[in-house]
Design a protein around this motif. Structure first.
Motif, PDB file in Angstrom:
ATOM      1  N   PRO A 123       1.574  -8.688  11.152  1.00  0.00           N
ATOM      2  CA  PRO A 123       0.225  -8.984  10.773  1.00  0.00           C
ATOM      3  C   PRO A 123      -0.303  -7.450   9.937  1.00  0.00           C
ATOM      4  O   PRO A 123      -0.042  -6.469  10.596  1.00  0.00           O
ATOM      5  N   TRP A 124      -1.338  -7.582   9.130  1.00  0.00           N
ATOM      6  CA  TRP A 124      -1.939  -6.367   8.472  1.00  0.00           C
ATOM      7  C   TRP A 124      -2.635  -5.591   9.667  1.00  0.00           C
ATOM      8  O   TRP A 124      -3.388  -6.346  10.326  1.00  0.00           O
ATOM      9  N   PRO A 125      -2.374  -4.251   9.507  1.00  0.00           N
ATOM     10  CA  PRO A 125      -3.520  -3.538  10.574  1.00  0.00           C
ATOM     11  C   PRO A 125      -4.854  -3.492   9.947  1.00  0.00           C
ATOM     12  O   PRO A 125      -4.972  -3.753   8.992  1.00  0.00           O
ATOM     13  N   ALA A 126      -5.571  -2.815  10.613  1.00  0.00           N
ATOM     14  CA  ALA A 126      -7.074  -2.525  10.686  1.00  0.00           C
ATOM     15  C   ALA A 126      -7.364  -1.712   9.064  1.00  0.00           C
ATOM     16  O   ALA A 126      -8.473  -2.321   8.557  1.00  0.00           O
ATOM     17  N   THR A 127      -6.446  -0.869   8.741  1.00  0.00           N
ATOM     18  CA  THR A 127      -6.697  -0.180   7.691  1.00  0.00           C
ATOM     19  C   THR A 127      -5.456  -0.452   6.820  1.00  0.00           C
ATOM     20  O   THR A 127      -4.170  -0.081   7.416  1.00  0.00           O
ATOM     21  N   VAL A 128      -5.539  -0.801   5.483  1.00  0.00           N
ATOM     22  CA  VAL A 128      -4.316  -0.800   4.612  1.00  0.00           C
ATOM     23  C   VAL A 128      -4.790   0.098   3.184  1.00  0.00           C
ATOM     24  O   VAL A 128      -5.746  -0.222   2.527  1.00  0.00           O
ATOM     25  N   ARG A 129      -3.790   0.998   2.937  1.00  0.00           N
ATOM     26  CA  ARG A 129      -4.143   1.579   1.570  1.00  0.00           C
ATOM     27  C   ARG A 129      -3.001   1.299   0.526  1.00  0.00           C
ATOM     28  O   ARG A 129      -1.783   1.339   1.012  1.00  0.00           O
ATOM     29  N   LEU A 130      -3.366   1.531  -0.759  1.00  0.00           N
ATOM     30  CA  LEU A 130      -2.377   1.191  -1.733  1.00  0.00           C
ATOM     31  C   LEU A 130      -2.287   2.568  -2.295  1.00  0.00           C
ATOM     32  O   LEU A 130      -3.077   3.167  -2.861  1.00  0.00           O
ATOM     33  N   ARG A 131      -0.923   3.103  -2.615  1.00  0.00           N
ATOM     34  CA  ARG A 131      -0.686   4.497  -3.194  1.00  0.00           C
ATOM     35  C   ARG A 131       0.406   4.198  -4.290  1.00  0.00           C
ATOM     36  O   ARG A 131       1.377   3.449  -4.241  1.00  0.00           O
ATOM     37  N   ILE A 132      -0.090   4.800  -5.593  1.00  0.00           N
ATOM     38  CA  ILE A 132       0.599   4.576  -6.602  1.00  0.00           C
ATOM     39  C   ILE A 132       1.006   5.814  -7.145  1.00  0.00           C
ATOM     40  O   ILE A 132       0.109   6.651  -7.503  1.00  0.00           O
ATOM     41  N   ASP A 133       2.152   6.060  -7.572  1.00  0.00           N
ATOM     42  CA  ASP A 133       2.942   7.445  -8.204  1.00  0.00           C
ATOM     43  C   ASP A 133       2.316   7.230  -9.563  1.00  0.00           C
ATOM     44  O   ASP A 133       2.257   6.267 -10.347  1.00  0.00           O
ATOM     45  N   PRO A 134       1.934   8.447  -9.920  1.00  0.00           N
ATOM     46  CA  PRO A 134       1.631   8.844 -11.128  1.00  0.00           C
ATOM     47  C   PRO A 134       2.729   8.210 -12.362  1.00  0.00           C
ATOM     48  O   PRO A 134       2.386   8.399 -13.583  1.00  0.00           O
ATOM     49  N   ASP A 135       4.157   8.490 -11.868  1.00  0.00           N
ATOM     50  CA  ASP A 135       5.219   8.153 -12.645  1.00  0.00           C
ATOM     51  C   ASP A 135       5.125   6.876 -13.331  1.00  0.00           C
ATOM     52  O   ASP A 135       5.831   6.291 -14.117  1.00  0.00           O
ATOM     53  N   LEU A 136       4.491   5.812 -12.484  1.00  0.00           N
ATOM     54  CA  LEU A 136       4.428   4.467 -12.836  1.00  0.00           C
ATOM     55  C   LEU A 136       4.127   4.232 -14.287  1.00  0.00           C
ATOM     56  O   LEU A 136       3.104   4.663 -14.832  1.00  0.00           O
ATOM     57  N   GLU A 137       5.055   3.371 -14.969  1.00  0.00           N
ATOM     58  CA  GLU A 137       4.996   3.069 -16.380  1.00  0.00           C
ATOM     59  C   GLU A 137       4.866   1.566 -16.743  1.00  0.00           C
ATOM     60  O   GLU A 137       5.497   0.929 -16.020  1.00  0.00           O
ATOM     61  N   ASP A 138       4.331   1.423 -17.869  1.00  0.00           N
ATOM     62  CA  ASP A 138       4.362  -0.158 -18.382  1.00  0.00           C
ATOM     63  C   ASP A 138       5.674  -0.228 -19.208  1.00  0.00           C
ATOM     64  O   ASP A 138       6.246   0.611 -19.305  1.00  0.00           O
ATOM     65  N   ILE A 139       5.914  -1.067 -19.809  1.00  0.00           N
ATOM     66  CA  ILE A 139       6.971  -1.502 -20.399  1.00  0.00           C
ATOM     67  C   ILE A 139       7.108  -0.780 -21.730  1.00  0.00           C
ATOM     68  O   ILE A 139       8.202  -0.589 -22.576  1.00  0.00           O
ATOM     69  N   SER A 140       5.736  -0.273 -22.299  1.00  0.00           N
ATOM     70  CA  SER A 140       5.805   0.793 -23.354  1.00  0.00           C
ATOM     71  C   SER A 140       6.016   1.990 -22.988  1.00  0.00           C
ATOM     72  O   SER A 140       5.474   2.992 -23.847  1.00  0.00           O
ATOM     73  N   GLY A 141       6.127   2.303 -21.713  1.00  0.00           N
ATOM     74  CA  GLY A 141       6.202   3.953 -21.682  1.00  0.00           C
ATOM     75  C   GLY A 141       5.037   4.710 -21.265  1.00  0.00           C
ATOM     76  O   GLY A 141       4.803   5.876 -21.061  1.00  0.00           O
TER      77      GLY A 141
END
Length: 356
Positions: free
Chosen positions: A308-326
């Motif tokens: 089950p989800w804890p009291a605090t949840v954070r989303l971290r996204i690496d700056p290298d993440l790309e869409d299909i167009s680069g």
């Protein structure tokens, strides 16, 4: 002496060609597919003991090898039988020579069933993709042969006319380690605005047009089996995406503390699904990655937590993440020189805050 017979579960009889030892009515040689061992039965106790004490008298060779040197073996016994355990697996469909002193036998291993490869998924798989799409991925069920892309994969318009040289011609084909996933890279010089190839040849994909990516039925696996029928992947071309990826533009459902409802992200564009699976992480309040299962497609990312989800949840996204167009979090693919600046830190946002 009566004939001793040793029955091994799932053993496959390969040959009966060993010449009899003195006093032995019959010597049998079998390959045990379950263990990968070679079983020699029909020897008496003294013969087995002599061979164990003189392992150099026992050899196992690839029948087509020019060398007389034996492969590395471990000798043992099972009941009244001598067991030869090769250090490396024997090759299905190959012949080997088993030697005990002056006596030899040839064993022929059955060949594995050669499966016809299948195209199991492709990406992007959306009905409409951006005009500046940079990559196309093809995933096959079997390891595939190299050096056949040019003759077996092509891009054509809806009327059947082939697009001339849409993909970057590299000396090394872009297969993954298992040779199952292929990356087709559209020529970046034809996609990036204002550079020579784009100005002289134009982009491979035109907005508003329909295309088909075709994988020919003659495309072969590494073992020589063909797919057997053309795989046709149709799609329409939408407007180009030329802006940096902005997670603030995504829709994120926010599950409640204590629930196990999956978190779902709906992207604002067609993303690179492999990059999405690797570069988006879910953390708890202490910064520890939360265990769970990620599934992605072109437009969504789904995370199912193991607990089950804890009291605090954070989303971290690496700056290298790309869409299909680069396009990445850093900058669009078509960014002008000297406009990117310093590398940004990973993007973070709170999905569940204390008290939810």
């Amino acid at each position: 002496m009566f004939v001793k017979r040793f029955v091994v579960r799932q053993a496959m009889l390969a040959a009966l060609l060993l010449s009899p030892f003195e006093g032995a009515a019959e010597v049998r040689t079998e390959f045990d597919a379950a263990s990968g061992s070679v079983i020699v039965s029909g020897l008496d106790e003294k013969e087995c003991k002599d061979l164990l004490e003189n392992p150099s008298a026992v050899y196992l060779q690839y029948a087509e090898a020019n060398s007389s040197r034996s492969m590395a073996l471990t000798l043992g016994t099972a009941g009244d039988s001598l067991v030869l355990d090769p250090r490396f697996d024997l090759r299905p469909g190959s012949e080997y020579i088993v030697g005990l002193g002056d006596y030899e036998a040839k064993i022929a291993l059955p060949g594995d069933e050669i499966k016809a490869p299948e195209l199991v998924w492709h990406a992007p798989a959306s009905a409409e993709i951006p005009a500046n799409t940079l990559r196309f991925y093809l995933m096959f069920s079997e390891p595939m042969a190299r050096g056949q892309i040019g003759a077996n994969i092509w891009l054509e318009r809806a009327d059947g006319r082939r697009v001339d040289s849409p993909f970057l011609n590299l000396n090394a084909e872009l297969w993954d380690r298992d040779q199952r996933r292929l990356t087709l890279l559209f020529d970046p010089g034809r996609i990036k605005q204002g550079v020579g190839p784009n100005q002289t040849d134009g982009a491979p994909l035109e907005f508003g047009e329909s295309y088909r990516l075709v994988v020919a039925g003659t495309m072969q696996s590494a073992r020589g089996a063909a797919i057997g029928g053309h795989q046709v992947l149709p799609f329409k071309v939408g407007p180009a995406t030329r802006s940096a990826v902005r997670p603030d533009d995504w829709r994120i459902n926010r599950p409640e503390t204590g629930a196990k409802i999956p978190m779902l992200i709906t992207f604002d564009r067609v993303m690179d699904r492999g990059a999405s699976a690797r570069l988006i992480k879910v953390l708890d309040g202490s910064g520890t990655v939360i265990p769970g299962t990620v599934t992605t497609d072109d437009l969504t990312w789904r995370f199912a937590p193991k607990a089950p989800w804890p009291a605090t949840v954070r989303l971290r996204i690496d700056p290298d993440l790309e869409d299909i167009s680069g396009n990445s979090l850093r900058a669009p693919f078509d960014a002008n020189p000297n406009t990117i600046g310093q590398q940004p830190q990973p993007y973070e946002t709170t999905v569940i805050a204390p008290g939810n």
